[in-house]
Write a protein that holds these residues in place. Sequence first.
Motif, PDB file in Angstrom:
ATOM      1  N   THR A 131       0.615  -1.229  -0.154  1.00 37.07           N
ATOM      2  CA  THR A 131       0.079  -0.105   0.017  1.00 37.07           C
ATOM      3  C   THR A 131       0.879   1.231  -0.115  1.00 37.07           C
ATOM      4  N   CYS A 132       2.054   1.157   0.343  1.00 38.25           N
ATOM      5  CA  CYS A 132       2.954   2.250   0.503  1.00 38.25           C
ATOM      6  C   CYS A 132       4.481   1.559   0.281  1.00 38.25           C
ATOM      7  N   GLY A 133       5.397   2.523  -0.541  1.00 35.03           N
ATOM      8  CA  GLY A 133       6.714   1.967  -0.738  1.00 35.03           C
ATOM      9  C   GLY A 133       6.839   1.101  -2.050  1.00 35.03           C
ATOM     10  N   PRO A 134       7.884   0.392  -2.312  1.00 33.72           N
ATOM     11  CA  PRO A 134       8.055  -0.518  -3.268  1.00 33.72           C
ATOM     12  C   PRO A 134       7.352  -1.766  -3.393  1.00 33.72           C
ATOM     13  N   GLU A 193      -2.426 -17.176 -29.911  1.00 30.64           N
ATOM     14  CA  GLU A 193      -2.355 -16.802 -28.619  1.00 30.64           C
ATOM     15  C   GLU A 193      -3.269 -15.638 -28.224  1.00 30.64           C
ATOM     16  N   SER A 194      -4.301 -15.635 -27.457  1.00 28.23           N
ATOM     17  CA  SER A 194      -5.173 -14.484 -27.229  1.00 28.23           C
ATOM     18  C   SER A 194      -4.849 -13.884 -25.814  1.00 28.23           C
ATOM     19  N   SER A 195      -3.743 -14.206 -25.175  1.00 28.52           N
ATOM     20  CA  SER A 195      -3.725 -13.333 -24.046  1.00 28.52           C
ATOM     21  C   SER A 195      -2.245 -13.518 -23.694  1.00 28.52           C
ATOM     22  N   GLN A 196      -1.529 -12.257 -22.868  1.00 28.50           N
ATOM     23  CA  GLN A 196      -0.285 -12.317 -22.465  1.00 28.50           C
ATOM     24  C   GLN A 196      -0.359 -11.672 -20.958  1.00 28.50           C
ATOM     25  N   THR A 197       0.530 -11.883 -20.115  1.00 22.83           N
ATOM     26  CA  THR A 197       0.847 -11.340 -18.789  1.00 22.83           C
ATOM     27  C   THR A 197       2.116 -11.140 -18.571  1.00 22.83           C
ATOM     28  N   ARG A 198       2.454 -10.021 -17.781  1.00 27.42           N
ATOM     29  CA  ARG A 198       3.833  -9.638 -17.231  1.00 27.42           C
ATOM     30  C   ARG A 198       3.558  -8.982 -15.800  1.00 27.42           C
ATOM     31  N   ILE A 199       4.898  -9.046 -15.289  1.00 24.19           N
ATOM     32  CA  ILE A 199       5.083  -8.519 -13.837  1.00 24.19           C
ATOM     33  C   ILE A 199       5.779  -7.065 -14.070  1.00 24.19           C
ATOM     34  N   VAL A 200       5.415  -5.989 -13.253  1.00 28.31           N
ATOM     35  CA  VAL A 200       5.907  -4.706 -13.250  1.00 28.31           C
ATOM     36  C   VAL A 200       6.006  -4.104 -11.839  1.00 28.31           C
ATOM     37  N   ASP A 201       6.892  -3.370 -11.909  1.00 25.33           N
ATOM     38  CA  ASP A 201       7.341  -2.641 -10.440  1.00 25.33           C
ATOM     39  C   ASP A 201       6.020  -1.736 -10.339  1.00 25.33           C
ATOM     40  N   CYS A 202       5.848  -1.456  -8.783  1.00 24.90           N
ATOM     41  CA  CYS A 202       4.908  -0.422  -8.420  1.00 24.90           C
ATOM     42  C   CYS A 202       5.025   0.430  -7.224  1.00 24.90           C
ATOM     43  N   GLU A 203       4.697   1.156  -7.104  1.00 25.72           N
ATOM     44  CA  GLU A 203       4.901   2.027  -5.747  1.00 25.72           C
ATOM     45  C   GLU A 203       3.786   2.948  -5.823  1.00 25.72           C
ATOM     46  N   LEU A 204       2.752   2.807  -4.785  1.00 27.62           N
ATOM     47  CA  LEU A 204       1.757   3.929  -4.910  1.00 27.62           C
ATOM     48  C   LEU A 204       2.004   5.006  -4.194  1.00 27.62           C
ATOM     49  N   CYS A 205       2.948   4.998  -3.158  1.00 27.46           N
ATOM     50  CA  CYS A 205       3.397   6.134  -2.661  1.00 27.46           C
ATOM     51  C   CYS A 205       4.645   6.030  -1.406  1.00 27.46           C
TER      52      CYS A 205
END
Length: 1136
Positions: free
Chosen positions: A205-208, A228-240
């Motif tokens: 909810t906060c931080g990396p 191939e009808s779908s693809q997925t990936r993981i990305v970095d996120c930081e709400l605040c």
Amino acid sequence: MSAVTLLSVFAFLLISSVQETRAQTGQLCVVLMQNNVHEDVGSVVFEIIRKGGSTGSVTVSYTITDVTTEPDDITGPRTGTLTLGDGETTATISVPINDDTLEEDSEQFTLSLDGQIGPQSQATALIFDNDVYSPWATWEVGGVCSVTCGPGNSTDTRTRTCISVIPIRCVLPITETRSVACNPGACPVITEWTQWTNEGTCTTTCGPGSQAQSRTRTCTGLCPTPFESSQTRIVDCELCTCPVISAWTEWTDVGSCSTTCGPGTKTQARTRNCTQSTCCPGDLSLRETRTVACELCTCPVISQWTEWTNGGPCSTTCGPGIRGQSRTRTCTGLCPPDLTTEETRTVACELCTCPVISEWTEWADVGSCSTTCGPGTKMQARTRTCTQSTCCPADLSLRETRTVECELCTCPVISEWTEWADDGTCSRTCGPGTKTQARTRTCTQSTCCPADLSLRETRTVACELCTCPVISQWTEWADDGTCSTTCGTGTKLQARTRTCTQSTCCPENLPLREMRIVSCELCTCPVISQWAEWADDGTCSTSCGPGTKTQARTRTCSQSTCCPEILSLRQTRMVSCELCTCPVIGPWCPWIKIGQCSKTCGGGTKMQFRTRVCNNTCTPPDCVNREERTVKCGQNPCQMPTATVFSVFAFLLISNVLQTKAQSGLICVSLLDNSVNEDAGQVVFQLLRKQGSNGSITVNYTIIDVTTEPDDIASSRTGSVTFLDGMTEMSIPVAINDDTLQEDTEQFTITLTGAVGPEAQATALIFDNDIFITQWTAWADNGTCSATCGSGSQMQSRTRTCTGNCPAEFTSMETRTVACMICACPVISQWTEWADDGTCSTTCGPGTKMQARTRTCTQSTCCPTSLPLRETRIVSCSLCTCPVIGPWCPWADSGRCSKTCGGGTKLQVRTRECTNTCTPSDCVKRDERSVKCNLRFGTVGQGDGVETEGRGDGRGDGQGTDGQGGRRGADGQVPHGEGDVDNGPDGLESKDKKEMSTTTFLAVFVLLLISIVQQTKAISGISISNVVNNSVNEGDGKIVFKLTRDPSSTGFAFVGAMLTHITTQSEDLVNNIQTYNFFGAQTEILIEVPIMDDTLPEPTEEFRITLISGAIGSPSEATGFIVDNDFCKCAVYCNN
């Protein structure tokens, strides 16, 4: 005029003002709801339409007449009646027809209306025979579908034959086509990838943290496998960044106590803050308040103020004033020293508003002047008002009157009549005729001249411009041009001429040349057969996949010597064909390993394979869809030397001793872009340092070919990279060679060794830029449809482009043939029967008239623009034999002289016999003229006093009455007679005037007064005229006049009309006054004057109708003549 008569006139005018006009019933016309039907339809329906009005009921009779039908073809009654009630505008007449089994030509019959009918009083029906055709055959499924995927259409056909022994009776199509739907299968539709969307929420909810994302696409129809009808990936996120929340402050007062005495409350507050983040919780309270008790002192008890009370009367009796008011209160307990217990005030008051009395208005007329011309008196009044108050004095006078002198205008002076002068041209362009003369007078010295005063009179005199011309007979008809058709029945022009001589008055519009159209035929028209069925004329243009082949059909032209030279007897077309589908060869998939490496170190091998898709229905297959190869693996050495082992052990021991808290981390490799074009110049690999960044760290890398060749990579295939203290990112650029060879997509791998993480290997994909083939364009028409109507074929093409080193077998254009139809072929009907188109060119004797016939082109939008749908011809006609005209009888008086003195006019008539079988008659049987009479002179003379107008010879017969003399004639000769005349312009010495009686003057005055009182809003005056002519036979029963006003006039208007006897007697018609009213936008009223048909032989009688009141326009009078049907026309010809 007596008082009783005046009252009758006034009552009649009052009743006439509410009269309504008669509603229009309208006229009936006939049209066909379908003008050509098959014999088996059962009945033909005619529609009757009511036009020009729909008020009341109207009845017509109808008659059915055979044109080419037989008596038993129509099974119902052939006559009847039809009634449309009030408000009804349409009705139908159904005529049943017989469906026999006889083979016949197309037949026609006509329905005619009689009675209250309009211009379309007749309609003709056309019946086609259904016994000349065989039944329709079953539908034959035709051709291939117009598309290879998705919805399309194909064409079915059915036929019938003409079984008539006379083929020309078959005028309808014997072939029909229909379009049916087809669908080989849905075409694949692959959508673009959607935008990446989050799957769930960030792991923190906060931080990396990290976040899953996905994207999709869809395919409908015949989709490729696999898809191939779908693809997925993981990305970095930081709400605040995570927030820092402080502790609460101490409570502090916010504002003062709620009361100045006695118990009260006050507010206290405390705060805290949230910093170093944008993610402070939305529900986090940063300020709190509370309410606590407080009391400054105890409170005194003070009563409420009493109500305000008056302290005296208002200072004024009307209008604004003032008066005093007061109120009090009490206080107990600890009262303030400055507390007031009594208050006073002054308020406004007003018993009523003071009245406002205006000044007297100017004197204004009340009513009209007591006289219509000359001195008189009228009433005037003035007023004043008392307003804005209820206190006006009761004895105040608000209105005064007085009587003053007035004069509307001076009474008018009416002049004598002027001399007669020509007013128009001669009535005939040659031979004896008549012309109109006019004279005028004026009304001056006043603006009050009577509205019904006639200021202009006209008369008719004889004239002759020239002798009548001699017109020759027509010459014989002669050809004027060639036949309109090259075969079969046609038309050509013929002409004839005539001359006009022995006169200078030949009419300018006299036709001296006439044209007509006659039939002609150069040769019989050829019989052109139907096209034969299409047959193959060659083989398919391709051995696999869509192609084209040629088909041909033929027809013949016979039974004539006029077959067109340009007539095509053979046609070819291109149609689509396909022996089998051509192979679809996909790109090679990446190499995939089979099993493990044969050795773990010291160099080994492993198997790899790749595949591609081959779809081919042609035999034998010529596509290889799988390949295998052997590659090297396990190249690391298997044993480490003893010295190296001890060195490593010593290094590990020393490293363990010198271990610090700092971590050096691990190196991973990835691609900035894992696929590049061959001409990009280089592939860049990214090295990331993870799990620490203290100290320096070195890794080695090796580049290994997967599908690349040794010369594809221009950089060194081995090397090392060192990360210094604190460094977390570096890159390795690998140069690639841009050759000119056409190749498949190629791959190579970079592998890290040393302090590496899990991502120690990355693979790059290189696309060849030496070849690029675009997608096929959409199919487009190439040329026009092979048929101008009905089913045909259409060539279509599509293109694509190739850049780079294109394959030798590359095709940039494909063609195909598809079905097409511009429109259904038209159905052209037979010509209708010839029908009159206009009237005969002569009213009697031989003449010509125009006839026309038509045909239709239906069931198509492709009717030829040059196809004639209407033909005309000129045929002979004769309505009747021309009349035999007898001699004119002598002139005879028809009525009395218009004046007893001072010079007047009287009517003379003459007649002749016309033996004529033509209706209506075109022979003038009666002629009229106006002659002068009662010309009074100062001395006695001899002569008949009549001006001879027919020939203008000016001679009297010497047998006139005393006191009259002749007048100078038109040829300048002095009239005979013994009268003593002066030198005046027309030989008259004295001009006596007839005085107007007192009774007549009073009647005119009263009518003028009524006209002023009943004046309306009509925009312009109302005029009177004769409807057809001003002369009728006594046996007609009535003579009709018409009242007319300007079409732009609106509202109510009226006129009063009076009948005056000239030579008629009181029993011949009623001498009275009537009023006629116009309402709204009404512009015309017809006046019917009844006349008595007695059995007495009398001369022609004359009367006049004059507009005498109301909105009078010009002309304001009209004259009627009654010809006695009991009177002898001539000494030789008499009616018994």
